[in-house]
Design a protein around this motif. Structure first.
Motif, PDB file in Angstrom:
ATOM      1  N   ALA A  72      -3.803  -0.760  -5.086  1.00  0.00           N
ATOM      2  CA  ALA A  72      -3.430  -1.252  -3.674  1.00  0.00           C
ATOM      3  C   ALA A  72      -1.659  -1.252  -3.884  1.00  0.00           C
ATOM      4  O   ALA A  72      -1.360  -0.851  -2.599  1.00  0.00           O
ATOM      5  N   LEU A  73      -1.221  -1.658  -4.915  1.00  0.00           N
ATOM      6  CA  LEU A  73       0.163  -1.902  -4.561  1.00  0.00           C
ATOM      7  C   LEU A  73       0.961  -0.436  -4.612  1.00  0.00           C
ATOM      8  O   LEU A  73       1.677  -0.368  -3.867  1.00  0.00           O
ATOM      9  N   ALA A  74       0.625   0.311  -5.688  1.00  0.00           N
ATOM     10  CA  ALA A  74       1.340   1.720  -5.995  1.00  0.00           C
ATOM     11  C   ALA A  74       0.915   2.631  -5.174  1.00  0.00           C
ATOM     12  O   ALA A  74       1.882   3.345  -4.651  1.00  0.00           O
ATOM     13  N   ALA A 104       0.871  -0.986   4.910  1.00  0.00           N
ATOM     14  CA  ALA A 104       1.180  -2.491   4.531  1.00  0.00           C
ATOM     15  C   ALA A 104      -0.281  -3.195   4.279  1.00  0.00           C
ATOM     16  O   ALA A 104      -0.217  -4.351   3.746  1.00  0.00           O
ATOM     17  N   PHE A 105      -1.457  -2.750   4.890  1.00  0.00           N
ATOM     18  CA  PHE A 105      -2.606  -3.288   4.709  1.00  0.00           C
ATOM     19  C   PHE A 105      -2.763  -3.358   3.110  1.00  0.00           C
ATOM     20  O   PHE A 105      -3.202  -4.520   2.595  1.00  0.00           O
ATOM     21  N   TYR A 106      -2.551  -2.438   2.391  1.00  0.00           N
ATOM     22  CA  TYR A 106      -2.953  -2.382   1.153  1.00  0.00           C
ATOM     23  C   TYR A 106      -1.973  -3.102   0.263  1.00  0.00           C
ATOM     24  O   TYR A 106      -2.346  -3.716  -0.754  1.00  0.00           O
ATOM     25  N   LEU A 107      -0.894  -3.100   0.769  1.00  0.00           N
ATOM     26  CA  LEU A 107       0.272  -3.913   0.025  1.00  0.00           C
ATOM     27  C   LEU A 107      -0.104  -5.327   0.214  1.00  0.00           C
ATOM     28  O   LEU A 107       0.024  -6.249  -0.859  1.00  0.00           O
ATOM     29  N   LEU A 109      -3.184  -6.494   0.780  1.00  0.00           N
ATOM     30  CA  LEU A 109      -4.305  -6.726  -0.200  1.00  0.00           C
ATOM     31  C   LEU A 109      -4.054  -7.127  -1.559  1.00  0.00           C
ATOM     32  O   LEU A 109      -4.419  -7.908  -2.369  1.00  0.00           O
ATOM     33  N   GLY A 110      -3.134  -6.357  -1.863  1.00  0.00           N
ATOM     34  CA  GLY A 110      -2.640  -6.387  -3.444  1.00  0.00           C
ATOM     35  C   GLY A 110      -2.009  -7.715  -3.601  1.00  0.00           C
ATOM     36  O   GLY A 110      -2.164  -8.357  -4.803  1.00  0.00           O
ATOM     37  N   VAL A 111      -1.267  -8.167  -2.804  1.00  0.00           N
ATOM     38  CA  VAL A 111      -0.531  -9.485  -3.023  1.00  0.00           C
ATOM     39  C   VAL A 111      -1.646 -10.629  -2.995  1.00  0.00           C
ATOM     40  O   VAL A 111      -1.436 -11.823  -3.817  1.00  0.00           O
ATOM     41  N   ILE A 112      -2.723 -10.554  -2.126  1.00  0.00           N
ATOM     42  CA  ILE A 112      -3.503 -11.595  -2.125  1.00  0.00           C
ATOM     43  C   ILE A 112      -4.302 -11.857  -3.397  1.00  0.00           C
ATOM     44  O   ILE A 112      -4.784 -12.913  -3.792  1.00  0.00           O
ATOM     45  N   TYR A 113      -4.625 -10.509  -3.929  1.00  0.00           N
ATOM     46  CA  TYR A 113      -5.695 -10.480  -5.365  1.00  0.00           C
ATOM     47  C   TYR A 113      -4.413 -10.444  -6.623  1.00  0.00           C
ATOM     48  O   TYR A 113      -4.953 -10.611  -7.615  1.00  0.00           O
ATOM     49  N   TRP A 114      -3.181 -10.500  -6.418  1.00  0.00           N
ATOM     50  CA  TRP A 114      -2.378 -10.752  -7.508  1.00  0.00           C
ATOM     51  C   TRP A 114      -2.368 -12.178  -7.877  1.00  0.00           C
ATOM     52  O   TRP A 114      -2.196 -12.953  -7.079  1.00  0.00           O
ATOM     53  N   PRO A 115      -2.561 -12.241  -9.005  1.00  0.00           N
ATOM     54  CA  PRO A 115      -2.899 -13.567  -9.691  1.00  0.00           C
ATOM     55  C   PRO A 115      -1.603 -14.581  -9.414  1.00  0.00           C
ATOM     56  O   PRO A 115      -1.570 -15.532  -9.236  1.00  0.00           O
ATOM     57  N   GLY A 116      -0.344 -13.923  -9.642  1.00  0.00           N
ATOM     58  CA  GLY A 116       0.988 -14.525  -9.582  1.00  0.00           C
ATOM     59  C   GLY A 116       1.002 -15.175  -8.072  1.00  0.00           C
ATOM     60  O   GLY A 116       1.883 -16.191  -8.008  1.00  0.00           O
ATOM     61  N   SER A 117       0.531 -14.689  -7.190  1.00  0.00           N
ATOM     62  CA  SER A 117       0.948 -15.272  -5.704  1.00  0.00           C
ATOM     63  C   SER A 117       0.212 -16.570  -5.412  1.00  0.00           C
ATOM     64  O   SER A 117       0.546 -17.261  -4.781  1.00  0.00           O
ATOM     65  N   GLY A 118      -0.989 -16.533  -6.152  1.00  0.00           N
ATOM     66  CA  GLY A 118      -1.693 -17.969  -5.874  1.00  0.00           C
ATOM     67  C   GLY A 118      -2.540 -18.093  -4.747  1.00  0.00           C
ATOM     68  O   GLY A 118      -3.013 -19.385  -4.577  1.00  0.00           O
TER      69      GLY A 118
END
Length: 230
Positions: A72-74, A104-107, A109-118
């Motif tokens: 999603a991010l890369a 932007a959607f996949y970015l 989505l990646g932020v949502i599931y990124w553990p560091g985002s909380g």
């Protein structure tokens, strides 16, 4: 605003003329001075959607979608966003909008599931993660519906892509609201259809008469073809 044939002679492709992009017959034939970023954007979208759809149906009993975060991010995010930005110099407004917004959607989505985002932990605490994701997907369903109607001047393949993507978002939205794994699998099925169409459209931008002996068919648009050069 000048006109030209659908398949220009080789003399029209040179240092000053650039390359012709007629992969989407319903849109103007863009006289590009840079490489066509369309295949890159379609491939990034296709492979990311394919992997996320596989994780959504727990393929091979894989319950964690953590590897999808990297996609999603890369790929779906960064690469597709870059393809969208590179579409702007070609004059293809639809392509620039499409790739940029889904990048932007996949970015996101990646932020949502990124553990560091909380983010996931916050909604898990209040117990309404599914409803929040339903609202999130509702917005993307509305946007995809608008792009679906905007694509009617494009090829039939692109119209079908947005229809299947629209259905994927709609079913995904419903699955989140109802917390239904069965409906979520139906959403993933449309994700696989979207993947195939995106791969086909991406390949059609590579397999052209400029570089090969044939051109992959994408289907004529429903309205009359336009031959304007931008």
């Amino acid at each position: 605003m000048a006109t030209t044939s659908n398949y220009p002679e080789k003399g029209g492709i040179g240092r000053n003329a650039g390359a012709f992009d007629n992969a989407q017959p319903g849109f103007p034939i863009y006289n590009r001075r840079i490489a066509n970023p369309g295949p890159l954007g379609f491939y990034a979208f296709a492979i990311s959607t394919f992997v996320w759809s596989l994780f959504a149906v727990h393929t091979r009993h894989v319950l964690s979608s953590s590897l999808g975060l990297a996609m999603a991010l890369a790929v779906g995010g960064l690469v597709q966003l870059l393809a969208g930005m590179w579409m702007f110099p070609t004059g293809n407004t639809f392509g620039a909008t499409m790739f940029s917004i889904y990048g932007a959607f996949y970015l996101s989505l990646g932020v949502i599931y990124w553990p560091g985002s909380g983010i996931i932990d916050t909604y898990s605490t209040f117990g309404n993660l599914n409803r929040a994701m339903g609202i999130y997907l509702t917005g993307w369903f509305v946007l995809t519906t608008l792009l679906f109607f905007a694509a009617f001047r494009a090829s039939i393949s692109l119209v079908l892509l947005f229809f299947s993507l629209m259905m994927a978002f709609m079913l995904g939205m419903i699955a989140q609201y109802l917390n239904s794994y069965t409906i979520n699998k139906a959403s993933a099925a449309f994700g696989f259809i979207t993947t195939f169409l995106a791969f086909w459209l991406g390949t059609s931008g590579l397999v052209t008469r400029d570089h090969h002996f044939f051109q992959l068919p994408v289907g004529n648009q429903l309205a009359a073809r336009r031959n304007d050069v931008v």
